[in-house]
Design a protein around this motif. Sequence first.
Motif, short mmCIF file in Angstrom:
data_model
loop_
_atom_site.label_atom_id
_atom_site.label_comp_id
_atom_site.label_asym_id
_atom_site.label_seq_id
_atom_site.Cartn_x
_atom_site.Cartn_y
_atom_site.Cartn_z
N UNK A 112 0.83 -1.20 0.00
CA UNK A 112 0.00 0.00 0.00
C UNK A 112 0.87 1.26 0.00
N UNK A 113 1.95 1.26 0.78
CA UNK A 113 2.87 2.40 0.77
C UNK A 113 3.53 2.55 -0.60
N UNK A 114 3.92 1.42 -1.18
CA UNK A 114 4.56 1.47 -2.49
C UNK A 114 3.61 2.01 -3.55
N UNK A 115 2.35 1.58 -3.51
CA UNK A 115 1.37 2.08 -4.48
C UNK A 115 1.08 3.55 -4.24
N UNK A 116 1.07 3.96 -2.98
CA UNK A 116 0.90 5.39 -2.69
C UNK A 116 2.01 6.20 -3.31
N UNK A 130 -1.02 15.96 0.51
CA UNK A 130 -1.65 15.03 1.45
C UNK A 130 -2.56 14.08 0.68
N UNK A 131 -2.12 12.85 0.59
CA UNK A 131 -2.83 11.87 -0.23
C UNK A 131 -2.86 10.52 0.47
N UNK A 141 -5.44 -2.21 2.45
CA UNK A 141 -4.43 -1.47 3.20
C UNK A 141 -4.36 -0.05 2.67
N UNK A 142 -3.68 0.82 3.41
CA UNK A 142 -3.56 2.22 3.01
C UNK A 142 -2.10 2.64 3.00
N UNK A 143 -1.76 3.50 2.06
CA UNK A 143 -0.48 4.19 2.04
C UNK A 143 -0.74 5.66 2.26
N UNK A 144 0.04 6.29 3.14
CA UNK A 144 -0.22 7.66 3.56
C UNK A 144 0.90 8.60 3.14
N UNK A 145 0.54 9.61 2.37
CA UNK A 145 1.45 10.71 2.05
C UNK A 145 0.96 11.91 2.84
N UNK A 146 1.72 12.33 3.84
CA UNK A 146 1.32 13.44 4.70
C UNK A 146 2.38 14.54 4.64
N UNK A 148 3.76 15.92 2.12
CA UNK A 148 4.78 15.58 1.13
C UNK A 148 5.80 14.55 1.61
N UNK A 149 5.40 13.72 2.58
CA UNK A 149 6.28 12.66 3.07
C UNK A 149 5.49 11.36 3.20
N UNK A 150 6.14 10.24 2.87
CA UNK A 150 5.52 8.95 3.13
C UNK A 150 5.56 8.70 4.63
N UNK A 151 4.40 8.39 5.21
CA UNK A 151 4.33 8.12 6.64
C UNK A 151 4.12 6.62 6.85
N UNK A 152 5.08 5.97 7.52
CA UNK A 152 5.00 4.53 7.73
C UNK A 152 4.78 4.14 9.18
N UNK A 153 4.85 5.11 10.10
CA UNK A 153 4.63 4.82 11.51
C UNK A 153 5.89 4.36 12.23
N UNK A 154 5.71 3.99 13.49
CA UNK A 154 6.84 3.61 14.34
C UNK A 154 7.52 2.33 13.86
N UNK A 155 6.74 1.33 13.45
CA UNK A 155 7.35 0.07 12.99
C UNK A 155 6.61 -0.49 11.77
#
Length: 324
Positions: A112-116, A130-131, A141-146, A148-155
């Motif tokens: 999902x991050x890769x597709x985002x 913000x996408x 699943x979701x990929x988050x661009x916040x 202008x940055x990919x957000x993947x979380x703590x782990x």
Amino acid sequence: MAIFGVDIGGTKTAVTLGDHQGNILDKIRFPTETDKGVDHTLERIYQGVETLGAAYPGSLADPVFGISCGGPLDSKRGLVLSPPNLPGWDGIPITELLEKRFSGRAFLMNDANACALAEWQFGAARGYANAIFLTFGTGMGAGLILNNQLYTGTNDLAGEVGHIRLAESGPMGYGKAGSFEGFCSGGGLKNLATTYIQEAWAKGERVGFCPDEGALVALDARVVCQAASEGDRHALEIIGTSAKYLGRGLALLIDLLNPEIIVIGSIYARNEALFYPVVKEVLEEECLPGALAQCQIVPAKLGEQVGDIAAIATAFYGLKQLEA
């Protein structure tokens, strides 16, 4: 420097060779066949890389691999960590295996991050700060661009929206009944349709697109969507239920993250006309008006190529992270 993409899905896997503009030069696709075990799929991946390498002389001299795979995973260590759609993939060091086999460098990312990243760099979300990208394929699943940055979380667990429970009961997805993935994924749609059809049969109703037990066993999301597009009443009710819960899930994301655009792939992208009217109605009921007014809901622009380009985008992202 050649860019290879490896897109590992629960249903199919693809090995691609791409260029620096995100174009796919060549591709080999094959069924993942999870029932045959991890080593079988890995060997098919190696064969795919070798075949492309032979077809494009010099491409294996200094290769860079981007691997897109369903989570959970540890992108920093290059480990696939027991995704629900890949049984047996328990702590598989996929980047290390590719680097040892072919030298070069390899990078792993949640699909999902890769597709985002792919839609943000080359597709429908290009130019937005913000996408959100939603897979809506084998899983959800979701990929988050916040900002202008990919957000993947703590782990690496940010974006696992498929695990969110949207109803007290309902089709099973991501190990949880009534989950977002249970209502909005290929497997979820099959489960939802199976329950609906069995209840219809119990009431003495005939279901045109699924007349008997044999058809029920072979049922999948494609069959349901095709029947709905042809106006079948039962199929439309099944899609309507999925669309209602898709709208509820989107409303949570819109109110929480206030995105400019949400891009949805796979099943939704192929059947937007079936889903969007119900989704729109639910969003207008559930969302903060100000947040909804700023957010577009669109199908993935990269279409069936999004997974392939996502793997290529993962390689680019990994290289940029090394340079940062």
